[in-house]
Design a protein around this motif. Structure first.
Motif, short mmCIF file in Angstrom:
data_model
loop_
_atom_site.label_atom_id
_atom_site.label_comp_id
_atom_site.label_asym_id
_atom_site.label_seq_id
_atom_site.Cartn_x
_atom_site.Cartn_y
_atom_site.Cartn_z
N ASP A 113 3.86 5.98 6.08
CA ASP A 113 3.14 6.32 4.87
C ASP A 113 4.10 6.44 3.70
OD1 ASP A 113 0.71 6.95 3.59
OD2 ASP A 113 1.02 9.09 3.87
N ARG A 114 3.71 5.89 2.56
CA ARG A 114 4.36 6.05 1.27
C ARG A 114 5.88 5.84 1.28
NH1 ARG A 114 0.47 7.02 -2.02
NH2 ARG A 114 -1.30 8.28 -1.41
N GLY A 156 6.00 -1.22 -0.46
CA GLY A 156 4.82 -0.59 0.11
C GLY A 156 4.56 -1.01 1.55
N GLU A 157 3.58 -0.32 2.13
CA GLU A 157 3.18 -0.61 3.51
C GLU A 157 2.52 -1.99 3.55
OE1 GLU A 157 0.42 2.56 4.51
OE2 GLU A 157 1.52 3.77 3.05
N SER A 166 5.81 2.32 -4.06
CA SER A 166 6.64 2.93 -5.10
C SER A 166 7.34 1.81 -5.87
CB SER A 166 7.67 3.88 -4.48
OG SER A 166 8.58 3.18 -3.65
N HIS A 175 0.83 -1.21 0.00
CA HIS A 175 0.00 0.00 0.00
C HIS A 175 0.86 1.25 0.00
CE1 HIS A 175 -3.57 -2.46 0.84
NE2 HIS A 175 -2.69 -3.24 1.47
N GLY A 176 0.39 2.28 -0.70
CA GLY A 176 1.13 3.54 -0.77
C GLY A 176 2.50 3.34 -1.38
N HIS A 202 9.45 5.16 -0.07
CA HIS A 202 10.12 5.39 -1.36
C HIS A 202 11.53 4.84 -1.27
CE1 HIS A 202 6.97 7.95 -2.98
NE2 HIS A 202 6.90 8.49 -1.78
#
Length: 142
Positions: free
Chosen positions: A91-92, A38-39, A26, A23-24, A94
């Motif tokens: 969150d997110r 991702g998460e 890259s 999730h969220g 990268h």
């Protein structure tokens, strides 16, 4: 199951038949392989207090079929103040690759469990260094 197309809106399974947990996320493309970070939300349930269960990595050569490479950054369960505690709102993630050093860096936005959402001004970031693109590895704050 082998995919031949991407099907938006459908549950996407990895090559082991498990729901993809990125999730969220890259993407990073390196030497003919795509890496999806991702998460990991596999333990996130309403009212559980768990926002994430670490950062997970998947790899693919065709963008349709994804192999689970495991947690690249596991949760820190025993320290509520850690940015990687499951209650912290990671969150997110990268990932970037430094070709000069060969290292990988992951940066994350962190919002504490008491941070009202959305409040980007009260979030913070943290970075983690790695020597490999995915799989178990020594991860340290940088």
């Amino acid at each position: 199951m082998k995919y031949t197309t991407i099907r938006p809106g459908e549950v996407w399974l990895d090559t082991n038949g498990n729901r993809i947990q990125a999730h969220g996320g890259s993407l990073l493309h390196l030497n003919g392989t795509f890496y999806w970070y991702g998460e990991n939300k596999e333990r996130t349930k309403p009212g559980s207090g768990i926002w994430h269960w670490g950062i997970r990595c998947y790899s693919s050569t065709d963008l349709c079929n994804w192999t689970d490479e495991g947690l690249i950054i596991p949760p820190v369960e025993d320290d509520l103040a850690s940015p990687l505690h499951p209650a912290q709102m990671v969150d997110r993630p990268h990932i970037i690759h430094d070709e000069r050093t060969g290292r990988f860096v992951c940066w994350l936005k962190i919002m504490g469990p008491d941070t009202p959402r959305p409040r980007p001004s009260s979030s913070r970031t943290t970075c983690w260094g790695r020597t490999r693109s995915c799989g178990p590895d020594c991860v340290r704050s940088v």
